[in-house]
Design an enzyme around this catalytic site. Structure first.
Site, PDB file in Angstrom:
ATOM      1  N   ILE A 174       0.837  -1.203   0.000  1.00  0.00           N
ATOM      2  CA  ILE A 174       0.000   0.000   0.000  1.00  0.00           C
ATOM      3  C   ILE A 174       0.870   1.251   0.000  1.00  0.00           C
ATOM      4  CG2 ILE A 174      -2.027  -1.046   1.054  1.00  0.00           C
ATOM      5  CD1 ILE A 174      -1.044  -0.044   3.752  1.00  0.00           C
TER       6      ILE A 174
ATOM      7  N   GLN B 114       4.075   1.180   1.361  1.00  0.00           N
ATOM      8  CA  GLN B 114       5.160   1.039   2.334  1.00  0.00           C
ATOM      9  C   GLN B 114       6.379   0.358   1.729  1.00  0.00           C
ATOM     10  OE1 GLN B 114       2.959  -1.147   1.793  1.00  0.00           O
ATOM     11  NE2 GLN B 114       3.024  -2.969   3.014  1.00  0.00           N
ATOM     12  N   GLY B 115       6.209  -0.304   0.585  1.00  0.00           N
ATOM     13  CA  GLY B 115       7.366  -0.851  -0.115  1.00  0.00           C
ATOM     14  C   GLY B 115       7.574  -2.333   0.034  1.00  0.00           C
TER      15      GLY B 115
ATOM     16  N   SER C 165       2.541  -4.075  11.220  1.00  0.00           N
ATOM     17  CA  SER C 165       3.951  -3.932  10.854  1.00  0.00           C
ATOM     18  C   SER C 165       4.574  -5.277  10.516  1.00  0.00           C
ATOM     19  CB  SER C 165       4.744  -3.256  11.979  1.00  0.00           C
ATOM     20  OG  SER C 165       4.060  -2.135  12.454  1.00  0.00           O
TER      21      SER C 165
ATOM     22  N   THR D  35       7.382  -6.950   6.350  1.00  0.00           N
ATOM     23  CA  THR D  35       8.760  -7.377   6.161  1.00  0.00           C
ATOM     24  C   THR D  35       9.053  -8.621   6.993  1.00  0.00           C
ATOM     25  OG1 THR D  35       9.501  -5.149   5.690  1.00  0.00           O
ATOM     26  CG2 THR D  35      11.171  -6.700   6.438  1.00  0.00           C
TER      27      THR D  35
ATOM     28  N   GLY E 197       6.799  -0.133  10.596  1.00  0.00           N
ATOM     29  CA  GLY E 197       5.584   0.580  10.169  1.00  0.00           C
ATOM     30  C   GLY E 197       4.815   1.331  11.232  1.00  0.00           C
ATOM     31  N   GLU E 198       4.079   0.605  12.067  1.00  0.00           N
ATOM     32  CA  GLU E 198       3.140   1.281  12.949  1.00  0.00           C
ATOM     33  C   GLU E 198       3.799   1.995  14.122  1.00  0.00           C
ATOM     34  OE1 GLU E 198      -0.150  -1.020  14.340  1.00  0.00           O
ATOM     35  OE2 GLU E 198      -0.595  -1.739  12.335  1.00  0.00           O
TER      36      GLU E 198
END
Lengths: 172, 368
Positions: free
Chosen positions: B46, B48-49, B88, B91, B292-293
């Site tokens: 979305i 974030q990669g 998160s 990854t 992330g989060e």
């Protein structure tokens, strides 16, 4: 009613009610999809297009107010298959994450640069303060616009090489 | 008009993915006949990669150039299953799924390469798309040749699947010791901010924000930086600006339009400093942990403590609007004691916890 506008150098005739927002005419009648429908009440900036060179929120402009005007969108920033310096800077500096704000930023920044805007971050922030981005924190967007203002050149084939492609170096 | 400067700091620890069990990601990889790699996974990018990061993980695990790898996440119905892009976990859990799948493909490439080269697979390595005998680099064969031989000679599709799934947390029933911990990997971060508070208007500006994030291994440092920078501005917004219900639970002044919800703009951007630390986790792909989060958690408390440092009042309700700052300053001037430093009481009831079937009747209450 039948109206005539020029979109990215091409004259287009559209049939639309006079108060139809330019955004809807572009997206739904003319299949020009780079302007995004964000908040649709002028608050976010992602629908921004250039009307006779000036950045305008296409969601707030009735089509009848731009009859005969020259409209520019992201599709018209460079010939097909090519990118403008600003677009290259955007890629090189990773200025997009989800990308929903990108079209509006690109058009507003294009107008800023064409009006001789400098690479000064405070000046850029004043010019583009009305655009909302929720992913990047604006840092890389500022970097990209500054780089384009300086006229930096970019070799995008090395952009990926600038990543840390070998990730086995960390001791576990 | 008096402007006051202050500094504050806050820290966070953040668990990666959903803890306990039931949070799987799967991936399936097939090798095309020319050695190019197709990865089918359900982790949706979305912005974030994750597509880029997963491509890097697959390319590095296999030993092929990154541009050989195509991530197909276009259809979550037909692709391998993933719980989703949240917590998160992209990854760490999704990345582990593609890593495990890639390891199986790598083993099969080495086995077939070993047959073709007549060398034991254990003596082979894959570098930049070529299977090479260790210590004897002239003995080699391209991954594309191996994939071609598998397709046209052996009649085999080289493929591999991987599933990342954490085992259920358990205790040793005899000793009570944790045998499988409930958490996966913990990321750590700290954020220090400097603010300027206008005593007359209650306006707070963040002047500088310095942040340090331990992400285990920054598989793609530029994108990690993007997550940190983006999170910083979200945290600044949560701390100072953003509110759906300014007078909750009343819905007065809620505002019905996008423009009445104040998200930070470029003009709110402080001097921003990001430092990435790499303290690898045991379980993550290449030691990676979450980013992330957690990226927007430490800023609001850091801003609150910086405001205390600047003007001597604690505002404990977010966002810290000029109104709240002025009310706190007024209360302080009137000598009204602050109601905010008592903290809250957390009750931990082990009977309700996951370990209740193993240990019976402990209940602990402690004040924070």
């Amino acid at each position: 009613m039948s109206l005539n506008i020029t979109v990215n150098g091409t004259s287009r005739t559209v049939n639309a009610e006079p108060l139809t927002p330019l955004l809807h005419v572009l997206r739904e009648e003319l299949d020009v999809l780079s302007p995004k429908a964000g908040c649709q009440n002028g608050g976010c900036g992602t629908c921004t297009v250039l009307v006779d060179g000036e950045p305008r929120r296409s969601c707030l402009i009735p089509i009848s107010a731009v009859e005969g005007a020259e409209i520019r969108t992201v599709e018209g920033l460079a010939p097909p298959g090519q990118l403008s310096t600003l677009q290259e800077a955007w890629i090189h500096h990773y200025a997009a994450q989800c990308g929903f704000c990108t079209s509006g930023f690109l058009m507003a920044a294009t107008a800023y640069l064409e009006n001789g805007g400098s690479d000064d971050h405070a000046e850029i922030a004043t010019a583009l303060g009305g655009h909302v981005c929720r992913c990047t924190g604006y840092v890389k967007i500022l970097d990209a616009i500054s780089a384009a203002a300086r006229g930096d050149s970019f070799d995008l084939t090395t952009t990926a090489a600038g990543l840390r492609t070998t990730i086995k170096g960390v001791d576990q | 008009m008096a402007m006051h400067r202050g500094r504050g700091i806050a820290a966070i620890e953040y668990p990666t993915g959903m803890n306990q069990n039931g949070d799987p990601s799967q991936a399936w990889i097939k090798l095309k006949m020319d050695g190019r790699v197709d990865v089918f996974a359900g982790t949706v990018d979305i912005g974030q990669g994750s597509k880029t990061v997963h491509s890097q993980i697959v390319a590095d695990t296999l030993g092929v150039p990154m541009d050989w790898v195509t991530m197909d996440t276009s259809n979550t119905d037909s692709s391998a299953f993933c719980m989703g892009t949240f917590a998160s976990r992209g990854t760490f859990i999704g990345g582990n799924a593609v890593r495990l799948a890639a390891e199986k493909v790598r083993s099969r490439i080495l086995e077939i390469g070993g047959e073709l080269l007549e060398i034991d697979p254990g003596d082979l390595e894959i570098i930049d798309g070529e299977v090479i005998a260790k210590g004897s680099p002239d003995k080699k064969i391209g991954v594309g040749d191996i994939a071609g031989a598998a397709t046209f000679v052996k009649g085999e599709l080289i493929s591999g699947q991987g599933t990342a799934l954490k085992d259920y947390a358990t205790l040793d029933p005899e000793t009570g010791a944790v045998t499988i911990p409930p958490h996966s990997a913990i990321s750590y971060a700290a954020c220090a901010v400097e603010v300027e508070v206008d005593e007359e208007t209650g306006d707070v500006r963040v002047i500088k924000m310095s942040q340090v994030y331990d992400v285990g291994c920054a598989i793609n440092p530029t994108m990690v930086e993007g997550q940190i920078e983006g999170g910083a501005m979200q945290g600044l917004g949560l701390g100072l600006l953003e509110n759906c219900y300014p007078y909750y639970p009343s819905n007065d002044h809620r505002g019905g339009q996008f423009g009445s919800y104040l998200a930070p703009s470029m003009e709110d951007l402080p001097e921003l400093e990001c430092i990435i630390l790499e303290n690898p986790s045991a379980d993550g792909p290449f030691g990676a942990k979450a980013i992330g989060e957690m990226a927007n958690n430490a800023q609001p408390p850091a801003i609150a403590s910086a405001i205390y440092d600047a003007v001597g009042v604690w505002v404990t309700e977010l966002p810290i609007t000029p109104e709240k700052v002025l009310r706190a300053l007024e209360a302080k001037a009137a000598g009204i004691p602050e109601s905010v430093t008592t903290g809250k009481v957390v009750r931990y009831d082990e009977a309700l916890s996951i370990t209740s079937h193993q240990s019976a009747d402990a209940a602990v209450t402690f004040a924070v």
